[in-house]
Design an enzyme around this catalytic site. Structure first.
Site, short mmCIF file in Angstrom:
data_model
loop_
_atom_site.label_atom_id
_atom_site.label_comp_id
_atom_site.label_asym_id
_atom_site.label_seq_id
_atom_site.Cartn_x
_atom_site.Cartn_y
_atom_site.Cartn_z
N CYS A 112 0.66 -1.33 -0.03
CA CYS A 112 0.01 -0.12 0.19
C CYS A 112 0.94 1.12 0.01
CB CYS A 112 -1.07 -0.07 1.23
SG CYS A 112 -2.08 -1.41 1.26
N HIS A 259 -3.55 7.61 2.97
CA HIS A 259 -3.77 6.33 2.37
C HIS A 259 -5.46 6.02 2.90
CE1 HIS A 259 -3.67 2.13 1.36
NE2 HIS A 259 -3.54 1.60 2.71
N ASN A 289 -10.19 0.02 0.28
CA ASN A 289 -8.56 0.27 0.05
C ASN A 289 -8.16 -0.22 -0.96
OD1 ASN A 289 -6.05 -0.08 0.69
ND2 ASN A 289 -6.01 -1.07 2.69
N1 COA Z 1 -18.38 -8.00 9.89
C1 COA Z 1 -18.97 -8.05 11.10
N2 COA Z 1 -18.16 -8.62 11.86
C2 COA Z 1 -16.77 -8.42 11.77
C3 COA Z 1 -16.27 -8.34 10.43
C4 COA Z 1 -17.14 -7.96 9.54
N3 COA Z 1 -16.68 -7.75 7.92
N4 COA Z 1 -14.90 -8.60 10.51
C5 COA Z 1 -14.51 -8.71 11.79
N5 COA Z 1 -15.73 -8.81 12.65
C6 COA Z 1 -15.99 -9.13 14.08
C7 COA Z 1 -14.90 -9.75 14.74
O1 COA Z 1 -14.76 -11.03 14.45
C8 COA Z 1 -14.99 -9.52 16.22
O2 COA Z 1 -15.98 -10.09 16.79
P1 COA Z 1 -15.92 -10.75 18.23
O3 COA Z 1 -15.90 -9.35 18.98
O4 COA Z 1 -17.10 -11.44 18.38
O5 COA Z 1 -14.57 -11.43 18.14
C9 COA Z 1 -15.32 -7.96 16.02
O6 COA Z 1 -15.99 -7.65 14.76
C10 COA Z 1 -14.39 -6.89 16.37
O7 COA Z 1 -13.32 -7.35 15.67
P2 COA Z 1 -12.10 -6.54 15.45
O8 COA Z 1 -10.92 -7.22 14.58
O9 COA Z 1 -11.53 -6.00 16.84
O10 COA Z 1 -12.51 -5.22 14.81
P3 COA Z 1 -11.73 -3.87 14.46
O11 COA Z 1 -12.48 -2.82 15.14
O12 COA Z 1 -10.54 -3.71 14.92
O13 COA Z 1 -12.14 -3.59 12.97
C11 COA Z 1 -10.75 -3.61 11.01
C12 COA Z 1 -11.39 -4.52 12.07
C13 COA Z 1 -9.89 -4.77 10.06
C14 COA Z 1 -11.62 -2.66 10.16
C15 COA Z 1 -9.69 -2.75 11.62
O14 COA Z 1 -8.81 -3.47 12.62
C16 COA Z 1 -8.70 -2.23 10.54
O15 COA Z 1 -9.10 -1.40 9.85
N6 COA Z 1 -7.44 -2.42 10.96
C17 COA Z 1 -6.37 -1.96 9.68
C18 COA Z 1 -6.64 -2.66 8.47
C19 COA Z 1 -5.75 -1.80 7.46
O16 COA Z 1 -5.74 -0.86 7.27
N7 COA Z 1 -5.09 -2.86 6.39
C20 COA Z 1 -4.59 -2.25 5.45
C21 COA Z 1 -3.28 -2.04 5.66
S1 COA Z 1 -2.44 -1.30 4.02
#
Ligand code: COA
Length: 332
Positions: A112, A259, A289
């Site tokens: 990215c 980004h 993204n």
């Molecule tokens: N739909 C519904 N629930 C979802 C889900 C989805 N698409 N994806 C994850 N969940 C659930 C998880 O299973 C978890 O459930 P639980 O509490 O029962 O275990 C809950 O949502 C919270 O998960 P978590 O991973 O803590 O969510 P989050 O608030 O951290 O959001 C991301 C997840 C991926 C959106 C976030 O962490 C993020 O954006 N991270 C950076 C990713 C990124 O930028 N990547 C590219 C880099 S270039």
């Protein structure tokens, strides 16, 4: 201040997939995706489209915006982890398609952060070789590298290509134009080894007569929470360090082009640094993204919006797999 952005261009697939469609592939909802990421829809390549087609179109549009004809281009870099062909490279293919006959070309892989690395590399090569014109593109088709059974990743990504034409005020004369009113003022490029975001190359795990192996799926694996933590901290660091390097303060920046991974990451950074959200250009809600295409796609949309004015200071900042991060301040 001798290397400046002369034009931008982008291309996205015609198929737009809203969050409501995502529920077909896993247990998710529009509400969760919107709240957790800010994403409402993403563009996805369909059967009759290719990433190369997007790259060619984005480059053509950037050249047109810059008023540059392809045969004038000295350098062409495409940042991608996902070209349609590895050899010839995506940059070789666009060079041939657009007839950039004399361009030196290569692809660059920095996930990215790829476009930002390519911009910095192009700037360095233009200065070192007295190149007058470069095309720099970021392009990705992560829809083809996503595990469509893993809801924690498939909701995040989209496909696109975007980039810019760079020009060199110094070319020919060998003298820096100190009166130049535009250009890349400062860059900050970093890499931090970490495997919280990985992509295996499936072909390289195929067994041979000499090596055991198994075909692994060619999909992104990510620890979302760890990447979120990294992203918020590193973006903050970059904004502080690159403005300082540019001899500016955060208040001197007219617009930030971050980004586009997650609206919450951008909002968090804005809050910590006291940056008004109106100064953060966002289009993640429309495209998700798009990895290496993300910053140039936002840049192109910003430059074509009513908000762009000559003389503005823009700060672009990216982070990505590797892990990697990069930023620059540019006067447009
Ligand atoms: N739909 C519904 N629930 C979802 C889900 C989805 N698409 N994806 C994850 N969940 C659930 C998880 O299973 C978890 O459930 P639980 O509490 O029962 O275990 C809950 O949502 C919270 O998960 P978590 O991973 O803590 O969510 P989050 O608030 O951290 O959001 C991301 C997840 C991926 C959106 C976030 O962490 C993020 O954006 N991270 C950076 C990713 C990124 O930028 N990547 C590219 C880099 S270039």
């Amino acid at each position: 201040m001798s290397i400046w952005i002369a034009g931008t261009g982008s291309a996205t697939p015609s198929l737009s997939v809203p969050n409501s469609e995502m529920t077909k592939f896993g247990d998710t909802s529009d509400e969760w995706i919107t709240t957790a990421t800010g994403i409402k829809e993403r563009r996805v390549l369909s059967q009759d489209e290719t990433l190369q087609g997007l790259v060619d179109k984005a480059a053509e549009r950037a050249l047109e915006a810059a008023g540059v004809v392809p045969k004038e281009v000295d350098l062409c870099i495409v940042a991608t982890i996902a070209g349609d062909t590895l050899v010839p490279s995506t940059s070789s293919n666009v060079k041939r398609a657009l007839h950039m006959e004399r361009a030196v070309n290569f692809d660059l892989n920095m996930a990215c952060s790829g476009f930002m690395y390519a911009l910095w590399t192009a700037q360095s090569l233009m200065l070192a070789n007295n190149f007058a014109t470069a095309v720099v593109i970021g392009a990705e088709q992560l829809s083809r590298m996503t595990d469509w059974g893993d809801r924690s990743t498939f909701v995040l990504f989209g496909d696109a290509a975007a980039g810019c034409v760079l020009k060199n005020d110094m070319a020919g004369s060998g003298v820096l134009d100190i009166n130049a009113k535009r250009g890349i003022i400062a860059s900050d490029i970093r890499s931090h080894y970490d495997d919280t975001l990985c992509l295996q190359v499936s072909g390289l795990t195929t067994p041979t007569p000499f090596v055991d192996g198994e075909d692994l799926p060619h999909v992104v694996k990510m620890n979302g929470r760890a990447v979120f933590k990294f992203a918020t901290a590193i973006m903050q660091e970059h904004i502080e360090s690159v403005t300082k390097k540019a001899g500016m303060t955060i208040d001197d920046i007219d617009y930030f082009i971050p980004h586009q991974a997650n609206q919450r990451i951008v909002a968090h950074v804005a809050k910590v640094l006291g940056i008004p959200m109106e100064k953060m250009f966002l289009n993640v809600h429309k495209y998700g993204n798009t990895s290496a295409a993300s910053v140039p796609l936002a840049l192109d949309e910003f430059m074509r919006s009513g908000n762009a004015r000559a003389g503005q200071n823009l700060l672009m900042v990216a982070f990505g797999g590797g892990l990697s991060s990069a930023s620059c301040v540019v006067k447009v």
